[in-house]
Scaffold this motif. Structure first.
Motif, PDB file in Angstrom:
ATOM      1  N   HIS A   1       0.842  -1.207   0.000  1.00 11.61           N
ATOM      2  CA  HIS A   1       0.000   0.000   0.000  1.00 11.61           C
ATOM      3  C   HIS A   1       0.876   1.256   0.000  1.00 11.61           C
ATOM      4  N   ILE A   2       0.711   2.074  -1.027  1.00  9.70           N
ATOM      5  CA  ILE A   2       1.449   3.339  -1.118  1.00  9.70           C
ATOM      6  C   ILE A   2       0.461   4.480  -0.828  1.00  9.70           C
ATOM      7  N   PRO A   3       0.543   5.064   0.386  1.00  6.02           N
ATOM      8  CA  PRO A   3      -0.527   5.957   0.852  1.00  6.02           C
ATOM      9  C   PRO A   3      -0.346   7.430   0.483  1.00  6.02           C
ATOM     10  N   PHE A   4      -0.069   7.708  -0.785  1.00  3.61           N
ATOM     11  CA  PHE A   4       0.084   9.097  -1.215  1.00  3.61           C
ATOM     12  C   PHE A   4      -0.662   9.301  -2.530  1.00  3.61           C
ATOM     13  N   CYS A   5      -1.242  10.477  -2.686  1.00  2.00           N
ATOM     14  CA  CYS A   5      -1.937  10.826  -3.939  1.00  2.00           C
ATOM     15  C   CYS A   5      -1.614  12.274  -4.281  1.00  2.00           C
ATOM     16  N   LYS A   6      -1.731  12.609  -5.574  1.00  2.00           N
ATOM     17  CA  LYS A   6      -1.495  13.999  -5.992  1.00  2.00           C
ATOM     18  C   LYS A   6      -2.586  14.913  -5.468  1.00  2.00           C
ATOM     19  N   LYS A   7      -3.824  14.451  -5.614  1.00  2.00           N
ATOM     20  CA  LYS A   7      -4.982  15.252  -5.193  1.00  2.00           C
ATOM     21  C   LYS A   7      -5.940  14.350  -4.427  1.00  2.00           C
ATOM     22  N   ALA A   8      -6.789  14.944  -3.608  1.00  2.00           N
ATOM     23  CA  ALA A   8      -7.796  14.142  -2.891  1.00  2.00           C
ATOM     24  C   ALA A   8      -9.062  14.096  -3.743  1.00  2.00           C
ATOM     25  N   CYS A   9      -9.374  12.937  -4.297  1.00  2.00           N
ATOM     26  CA  CYS A   9     -10.613  12.819  -5.075  1.00  2.00           C
ATOM     27  C   CYS A   9     -11.790  13.015  -4.117  1.00  2.00           C
ATOM     28  N   HIS A  10     -12.799  13.729  -4.563  1.00  2.00           N
ATOM     29  CA  HIS A  10     -13.842  14.167  -3.645  1.00  2.00           C
ATOM     30  C   HIS A  10     -14.677  13.035  -3.038  1.00  2.00           C
ATOM     31  N   TYR A  11     -14.651  11.859  -3.662  1.00  2.00           N
ATOM     32  CA  TYR A  11     -15.489  10.758  -3.166  1.00  2.00           C
ATOM     33  C   TYR A  11     -14.692   9.759  -2.321  1.00  2.00           C
TER      34      TYR A  11
ATOM     35  N   ASN B   1     -12.443   7.712   0.418  1.00  3.56           N
ATOM     36  CA  ASN B   1     -12.174   7.617   1.863  1.00  3.56           C
ATOM     37  C   ASN B   1     -11.076   6.587   2.155  1.00  3.56           C
ATOM     38  N   PHE B   2     -10.214   6.327   1.175  1.00  5.83           N
ATOM     39  CA  PHE B   2      -9.090   5.414   1.409  1.00  5.83           C
ATOM     40  C   PHE B   2      -8.057   6.110   2.285  1.00  5.83           C
ATOM     41  N   HIS B   3      -7.052   5.325   2.681  1.00  5.87           N
ATOM     42  CA  HIS B   3      -5.977   5.920   3.477  1.00  5.87           C
ATOM     43  C   HIS B   3      -4.902   6.472   2.545  1.00  5.87           C
ATOM     44  N   PHE B   4      -4.753   7.807   2.521  1.00  6.84           N
ATOM     45  CA  PHE B   4      -3.726   8.426   1.685  1.00  6.84           C
ATOM     46  C   PHE B   4      -3.454   9.838   2.206  1.00  6.84           C
ATOM     47  N   SER B   5      -2.327  10.405   1.746  1.00  5.34           N
ATOM     48  CA  SER B   5      -2.001  11.786   2.081  1.00  5.34           C
ATOM     49  C   SER B   5      -1.594  12.501   0.796  1.00  5.34           C
ATOM     50  N   THR B   6      -1.933  13.790   0.703  1.00  9.84           N
ATOM     51  CA  THR B   6      -1.510  14.548  -0.487  1.00  9.84           C
ATOM     52  C   THR B   6      -0.214  15.315  -0.204  1.00  9.84           C
ATOM     53  N   THR B   7       0.316  15.179   1.020  1.00 13.82           N
ATOM     54  CA  THR B   7       1.616  15.764   1.347  1.00 13.82           C
ATOM     55  C   THR B   7       2.662  14.674   1.161  1.00 13.82           C
ATOM     56  N   HIS B   8       3.648  14.950   0.319  1.00  6.89           N
ATOM     57  CA  HIS B   8       4.555  13.870  -0.065  1.00  6.89           C
ATOM     58  C   HIS B   8       5.893  13.894   0.666  1.00  6.89           C
ATOM     59  N   SER B   9       5.998  14.740   1.713  1.00  8.98           N
ATOM     60  CA  SER B   9       7.308  14.861   2.375  1.00  8.98           C
ATOM     61  C   SER B   9       7.770  13.527   2.974  1.00  8.98           C
ATOM     62  N   LEU B  10       6.815  12.677   3.370  1.00  8.41           N
ATOM     63  CA  LEU B  10       7.207  11.410   3.998  1.00  8.41           C
ATOM     64  C   LEU B  10       7.390  10.267   2.994  1.00  8.41           C
ATOM     65  N   LEU B  11       7.189  10.554   1.705  1.00 11.43           N
ATOM     66  CA  LEU B  11       7.234   9.463   0.716  1.00 11.43           C
ATOM     67  C   LEU B  11       8.567   8.693   0.719  1.00 11.43           C
TER      68      LEU B  11
ATOM     69  N   LEU C   1     -14.673  14.237 -14.396  1.00 13.92           N
ATOM     70  CA  LEU C   1     -13.336  14.241 -13.785  1.00 13.92           C
ATOM     71  C   LEU C   1     -13.110  15.512 -12.974  1.00 13.92           C
ATOM     72  N   ARG C   2     -13.736  16.632 -13.421  1.00 14.32           N
ATOM     73  CA  ARG C   2     -13.532  17.889 -12.695  1.00 14.32           C
ATOM     74  C   ARG C   2     -14.264  17.878 -11.361  1.00 14.32           C
ATOM     75  N   TRP C   3     -15.543  17.447 -11.321  1.00 12.52           N
ATOM     76  CA  TRP C   3     -16.200  17.476 -10.011  1.00 12.52           C
ATOM     77  C   TRP C   3     -15.633  16.425  -9.073  1.00 12.52           C
ATOM     78  N   MET C   4     -15.092  15.332  -9.654  1.00 16.15           N
ATOM     79  CA  MET C   4     -14.461  14.299  -8.811  1.00 16.15           C
ATOM     80  C   MET C   4     -13.139  14.790  -8.210  1.00 16.15           C
ATOM     81  N   ASN C   5     -12.577  15.867  -8.826  1.00 10.12           N
ATOM     82  CA  ASN C   5     -11.255  16.374  -8.457  1.00 10.12           C
ATOM     83  C   ASN C   5     -10.148  15.391  -8.817  1.00 10.12           C
TER      84      ASN C   5
END
Ligand code: SF4
Length: 375
Positions: A7-17, A19-29, A127-131
């Motif tokens: 499991h790689i818990p990082f994403c570029k953006k938070a999709c609006h729908y 609720n998985f475990h992820f962070s959009t801050t990549h400092s800990l990657l 795709l836009r409303w989903m972010n």
């Protein structure tokens, strides 16, 4: 045989729908990749699973964010501490905006032979409303790029029952998916999870709600079109061309053992289920201290039976009485037959040679029916 999940818990953006475990801050990657690599060694010492590995799945989050060195480190550790079979299925979840010629070469170099691409919709407005981080053009182009690079074992994720999306809109997505000539499609009804941005947007009236009837209609439309085009509907959310099912996910449903690495990852070895802490900083600290940050639950026979009911009911094969009598005892089949009778009467479940399966109509109510059948 067994599986590995990373499991790689990082994403570029938070999709609006989501609720998985992820962070959009990549400092800990970078530290996270080191920690996951170390967790592989710690888990291997514990010998949670013993079998050779026939499937590896990198999910998230967004594992396609990893660079070549990070992926190489993870695969070096996997091969150092586990025995991977020669023709193992190795899947990477990738987002369309991360797919380019160079990355595809890197992925092939570490042994990735299957992509699961998070497309969700081919239409810009969705795709836009989903972010989502990708565009409609990228959604199409990335599949062609992967195919040209020689990765043809591709699954695409789509979502149906989107707010305000007509059946015509959904049909366009299905047609585009078919035109791309991929061998696997995973399609999910959009669910509105609490504490997501989508939930708030609906509450504030900024976006229309989703309706079960609308989603059921689009689900049946999808099943009808794909089956008429020679696709095999082998699990509620999964469709494939003959012989191209996801081995990794099919193994979950068959109760094959797997070990998961990374925050929030789950593991299962037939006797117990364990899950890592869903907090990136705490996960890294624990691993740095040579501790595995997981909770564990020893499964009772009844819990194992209920897991079997829940997972097998979602598959085309359905629940097999012979499996229950061999593993749990014949009396449970009698109880099951009693519990399922109302669903058979309503036309939601039907008998097979050796058990029961959902009817076409019942497939949309799988979770509720499984819960009613729990022993
Ligand atoms: S990319 Fe996937 S995991 Fe990340 S926020 Fe979007 S849906 Fe969730």
């Amino acid at each position: 045989m067994a599986g590995i999940y990373v499991h790689i818990p990082f994403c570029k953006k938070a999709c609006h729908y989501c609720n998985f475990h992820f962070s959009t801050t990549h400092s800990l990657l970078p530290q996270m990749v080191q920690a996951i690599a170390q967790e592989m060694e710690l888990q291997a010492r514990l010998a949670y699973i013993h079998e050779p590995i026939e499937t590896i799945y990198l999910g998230g989050g967004t594992p396609s964010l990893l660079n070549h060195e990070q992926l190489q480190l993870l695969f070096t550790q996997i091969h150092r501490y586990f025995t991977v079979t020669p023709h193992a299925e190795i899947t990477l979840e990738a987002n369309p905006d991360d797919i380019n010629h160079l990355q595809l070469q890197h992925w092939k170099a570490v042994g990735i032979n299957r992509l699961s691409i998070g497309i969700q919709s081919f239409q810009e407005a969705d795709l836009r409303w989903m972010n989502r981080a990708h565009t409609a053009t990228q959604a199409v182009h990335c599949v062609t790029l992967a195919q040209q690079a020689g990765i043809t074992n591709i699954s695409i994720d789509l979502m149906y029952g989107l707010p305000g999306a007509s059946n015509q809109h959904w049909l366009q997505n299905i047609e585009q998916a078919l035109a791309l000539q991929v061998p696997h499609i995973s399609a999910y009804a959009l669910t509105v999870e609490e504490k997501t941005a989508l939930h708030k947007m609906i509450e504030k009236g900024k976006i229309s709600p989703v309706y079960d009837e609308h989603q059921a209609e689009q689900f049946h439309l999808l099943v009808h079109i794909l089956e008429s085009n020679g696709w095999y509907h082998y699990e509620i959310s999964n469709f494939c061309k003959p012989g191209r099912h996801s081995q990794h996910n099919s193994n979950y449903w068959k109760g094959v053992h797997y070990v998961g690495f990374g925050p929030s990852a789950h593991s299962f070895n037939g006797v117990s289920r364990q899950w890592n802490i869903a907090n990136n900083a705490l996960y890294i600290t624990a691993i740095d201290n040579n501790q595995l940050p997981y909770e564990i639950e020893i499964l009772t026979p009844l819990q194992q039976l209920n897991e079997y009911i829940m997972t097998s009911l979602r598959t085309r094969q359905g629940i097999q009485f012979s499996h229950i009598s061999t593993n749990f005892g014949q009396p449970f089949n009698e109880k099951l037959l009693h519990a399922v009778a109302p669903f058979i009467q309503q036309g939601l479940v039907q008998s097979t040679n050796d058990g029961i399966q959902l009817t076409q109509r019942g497939k949309f109510f799988a979770d509720g029916i499984a819960a009613a059948l729990f022993q």
